[in-house]
Design a protein around this motif. Sequence first.
Motif, PDB file in Angstrom:
ATOM      1  N   LYS A  12      46.446  50.074  39.084  1.00 30.29           N
ATOM      2  CA  LYS A  12      45.113  49.613  38.683  1.00 30.29           C
ATOM      3  C   LYS A  12      44.433  48.975  39.881  1.00 30.29           C
ATOM      4  O   LYS A  12      44.511  47.756  40.097  1.00 30.29           O
ATOM      5  N   ARG A  13      43.810  49.819  40.721  1.00 29.89           N
ATOM      6  CA  ARG A  13      43.069  49.277  41.862  1.00 29.89           C
ATOM      7  C   ARG A  13      41.657  48.942  41.411  1.00 29.89           C
ATOM      8  O   ARG A  13      40.899  49.825  41.006  1.00 29.89           O
ATOM      9  N   CYS A  14      41.324  47.690  41.474  1.00 27.86           N
ATOM     10  CA  CYS A  14      39.997  47.244  41.046  1.00 27.86           C
ATOM     11  C   CYS A  14      38.974  47.629  42.115  1.00 27.86           C
ATOM     12  O   CYS A  14      39.196  47.420  43.309  1.00 27.86           O
ATOM     13  N   THR A  15      37.876  48.196  41.687  1.00 22.56           N
ATOM     14  CA  THR A  15      36.828  48.583  42.640  1.00 22.56           C
ATOM     15  C   THR A  15      35.598  47.704  42.511  1.00 22.56           C
ATOM     16  O   THR A  15      34.827  47.567  43.453  1.00 22.56           O
ATOM     17  N   ALA A  16      35.391  47.135  41.333  1.00 24.41           N
ATOM     18  CA  ALA A  16      34.196  46.308  41.140  1.00 24.41           C
ATOM     19  C   ALA A  16      34.400  45.366  39.975  1.00 24.41           C
ATOM     20  O   ALA A  16      35.163  45.644  39.043  1.00 24.41           O
ATOM     21  N   ASN A  39      27.503  40.908  27.167  1.00 23.32           N
ATOM     22  CA  ASN A  39      27.763  39.467  27.064  1.00 23.32           C
ATOM     23  C   ASN A  39      27.796  38.878  28.475  1.00 23.32           C
ATOM     24  O   ASN A  39      28.798  39.005  29.182  1.00 23.32           O
ATOM     25  N   PRO A  40      26.702  38.243  28.897  1.00 26.04           N
ATOM     26  CA  PRO A  40      26.601  37.803  30.298  1.00 26.04           C
ATOM     27  C   PRO A  40      27.628  36.756  30.712  1.00 26.04           C
ATOM     28  O   PRO A  40      27.744  36.433  31.899  1.00 26.04           O
ATOM     29  N   SER A  41      28.388  36.216  29.763  1.00 21.19           N
ATOM     30  CA  SER A  41      29.423  35.265  30.191  1.00 21.19           C
ATOM     31  C   SER A  41      30.783  35.953  30.335  1.00 21.19           C
ATOM     32  O   SER A  41      31.796  35.289  30.585  1.00 21.19           O
ATOM     33  N   ARG A  42      30.799  37.281  30.193  1.00 19.47           N
ATOM     34  CA  ARG A  42      32.068  38.003  30.380  1.00 19.47           C
ATOM     35  C   ARG A  42      31.920  38.987  31.549  1.00 19.47           C
ATOM     36  O   ARG A  42      30.807  39.251  32.012  1.00 19.47           O
ATOM     37  N   TYR A  43      33.046  39.525  31.991  1.00 19.42           N
ATOM     38  CA  TYR A  43      33.039  40.443  33.141  1.00 19.42           C
ATOM     39  C   TYR A  43      33.726  41.746  32.760  1.00 19.42           C
ATOM     40  O   TYR A  43      34.666  41.758  31.967  1.00 19.42           O
ATOM     41  N   ILE A  44      33.240  42.820  33.396  1.00 20.07           N
ATOM     42  CA  ILE A  44      33.909  44.118  33.254  1.00 20.07           C
ATOM     43  C   ILE A  44      34.555  44.455  34.593  1.00 20.07           C
ATOM     44  O   ILE A  44      33.884  44.458  35.638  1.00 20.07           O
ATOM     45  N   LEU A  45      35.841  44.698  34.556  1.00 21.63           N
ATOM     46  CA  LEU A  45      36.555  45.142  35.756  1.00 21.63           C
ATOM     47  C   LEU A  45      36.598  46.662  35.757  1.00 21.63           C
ATOM     48  O   LEU A  45      36.883  47.273  34.717  1.00 21.63           O
ATOM     49  N   HIS A  46      36.331  47.254  36.914  1.00 20.22           N
ATOM     50  CA  HIS A  46      36.369  48.724  37.038  1.00 20.22           C
ATOM     51  C   HIS A  46      37.538  49.102  37.943  1.00 20.22           C
ATOM     52  O   HIS A  46      37.772  48.450  38.970  1.00 20.22           O
ATOM     53  N   PHE A  47      38.234  50.153  37.563  1.00 15.36           N
ATOM     54  CA  PHE A  47      39.405  50.591  38.333  1.00 15.36           C
ATOM     55  C   PHE A  47      39.212  52.019  38.841  1.00 15.36           C
ATOM     56  O   PHE A  47      38.426  52.794  38.265  1.00 15.36           O
ATOM     57  N   THR A  48      39.971  52.365  39.881  1.00 14.87           N
ATOM     58  CA  THR A  48      39.813  53.691  40.492  1.00 14.87           C
ATOM     59  C   THR A  48      40.142  54.825  39.519  1.00 14.87           C
ATOM     60  O   THR A  48      39.664  55.942  39.692  1.00 14.87           O
ATOM     61  N   ASP A  49      40.961  54.542  38.499  1.00 19.63           N
ATOM     62  CA  ASP A  49      41.307  55.609  37.551  1.00 19.63           C
ATOM     63  C   ASP A  49      40.215  55.808  36.490  1.00 19.63           C
ATOM     64  O   ASP A  49      40.406  56.563  35.527  1.00 19.63           O
ATOM     65  N   GLY A  50      39.089  55.118  36.671  1.00 16.53           N
ATOM     66  CA  GLY A  50      37.968  55.313  35.742  1.00 16.53           C
ATOM     67  C   GLY A  50      37.999  54.382  34.546  1.00 16.53           C
ATOM     68  O   GLY A  50      37.035  54.328  33.783  1.00 16.53           O
ATOM     69  N   THR A  51      39.091  53.631  34.378  1.00 14.58           N
ATOM     70  CA  THR A  51      39.176  52.733  33.229  1.00 14.58           C
ATOM     71  C   THR A  51      38.468  51.412  33.544  1.00 14.58           C
ATOM     72  O   THR A  51      38.167  51.094  34.705  1.00 14.58           O
ATOM     73  N   THR A  52      38.230  50.636  32.490  1.00 15.95           N
ATOM     74  CA  THR A  52      37.617  49.314  32.642  1.00 15.95           C
ATOM     75  C   THR A  52      38.395  48.303  31.793  1.00 15.95           C
ATOM     76  O   THR A  52      39.178  48.691  30.915  1.00 15.95           O
TER      77      THR A  52
END
Length: 424
Positions: A128-132, A139-152
């Motif tokens: 799970k390499r995080c890209t962003a 929900n502006p108080s939460r974050y979405i992590l993006h990974f190179t495999d296309g998952t979040t």
Amino acid sequence: MASKDFKVAIIGGGVCGLTCAIALTRLGVPVELFEAAPKFEEIGAAIGIGPNAGRVLQDIGVLEDVLAQARVPRLNQLTMCFISGMEGHEILYEYPGGPENMSLGIHRASFLEALEHRLDPNIAHFNKRCTAVNVSPGNPSRYILHFTDGTTHETDVVLGADGIKSVVRSVVTDEPSAAQIAFSNAVVYRALVSWKALQSAGIKTDLTVRPICMVGPDKHIVFVPIKNGEIINVAAFATDHHIPMGSANLTPGIPWLSDVSQEEALKDFEDWGPDVINTLKCIQKISKWSVHVVYPQLGSYTKGRVALLGDAAHAMLPHLGSGGGQGLEDAWVLAHLLSHPQTNASNIELVLEAYNRVNMPRSQMVWEASKSAGEKYHGFGGHGLTPDGLREDLHDQWSPIWHYDIHDSMQAAVQWLKETGVFS
Ligand SMILES: Cc1cc2nc3c(=O)[nH]c(=O)nc-3n(C[C@H](O)[C@H](O)[C@H](O)COP(=O)(O)OP(=O)(O)OC[C@H]3O[C@@H](n4cnc5c(N)ncnc54)[C@H](O)[C@@H]3O)c2cc1C
């Protein structure tokens, strides 16, 4: 055990991310760890665990496992002895010993293995390499992590333990991650060698009893015994002190690590004494590292509900063997603050700010001290590479790092949270 109304995601499962995940889990904070590699792994070298780092591991409840992996009953590594790197290899300065100055030298793979056994496997996610890291549109108080495999993955709190090339750092600083790292002007030749091989090569200095640092102009070579002295970790540093840090950065894309010939390493140390030359001649496979650091130092380790720890925040020169220890302190303080009974989803930003206020100045002090230590080992300490000169320059250099009670950090952070009305 505290039940929290928020979830934490850690990016990076090196020693700091892994330690933080174990500590958070033990303190009852829901956490998931995302690691780019297919498994927990470390480079083939040793790591020194100083007394402060040892106390962190003990408090988290993993010190016994680490000692068992190292096959020693307690922190038993003596303090460093400084020896001339030149012909004759005269002893110049022995750093004061005593029970309060005991460390541990351990193979990095063994250290990780000890920690790994203590992590709930269900919370570790590999490949799970995080890209962003983006703010969640829903929900502006939460974050979405993006990974190179296309998952979040969506989470409330993000801890960036993703090492010196951190992706998370740019979220905190609004700068490209690469703009905040620099070549330190130091290269290091690293290898693990058996003591038997070194003896056969004619090394006269006993390298099995305590860490030895052979010093000389612009260079030093550190020997750390591990596996009860059977294996010696060798790290030979050469630094260009005549140019400012960051002025000789490597072209992007050029690897920081390469295998080099013995001839190349020997050329750097050609006028040094026989124990240095024979050590380098004895090493079959030499890795050369261009040592990089976080530079300039960051103005903050946190932004919103995102925080940096370990090398992502403060990668430093390794001349005091303390970068990892500072990352362990980060992990401990973050875990204790996030698990504090008064921490909840509504005050996390300020709780992370409390971490920042305490841990940033401390780790940046160690960053500066580590740079300064290299200068002293190379004869720029102001008092020269003589027994008296080194005693003057080095006599207390580890005290502020080793003789520190991590609970003071927690107390200062909680005090600030009370003063600002966040905690009652
Ligand atoms: C020569 C040398 C000797 C040293 N000796 C010592 C010593 O004796 N004692 C000491 O305390 N310190 C020492 N240090 C410093 C120490 O090695 C580091 O401070 C420590 O390893 C940093 O740990 P970390 O977990 O922060 O980062 P790392 O060990 O770099 O781990 C980062 C992890 O994050 C993962 N990752 C990276 N990017 C992503 C991504 N985008 N998504 C998901 N995962 C990602 C990586 O795969 C890795 O597993 C030394 C350093 C050097 C160079």
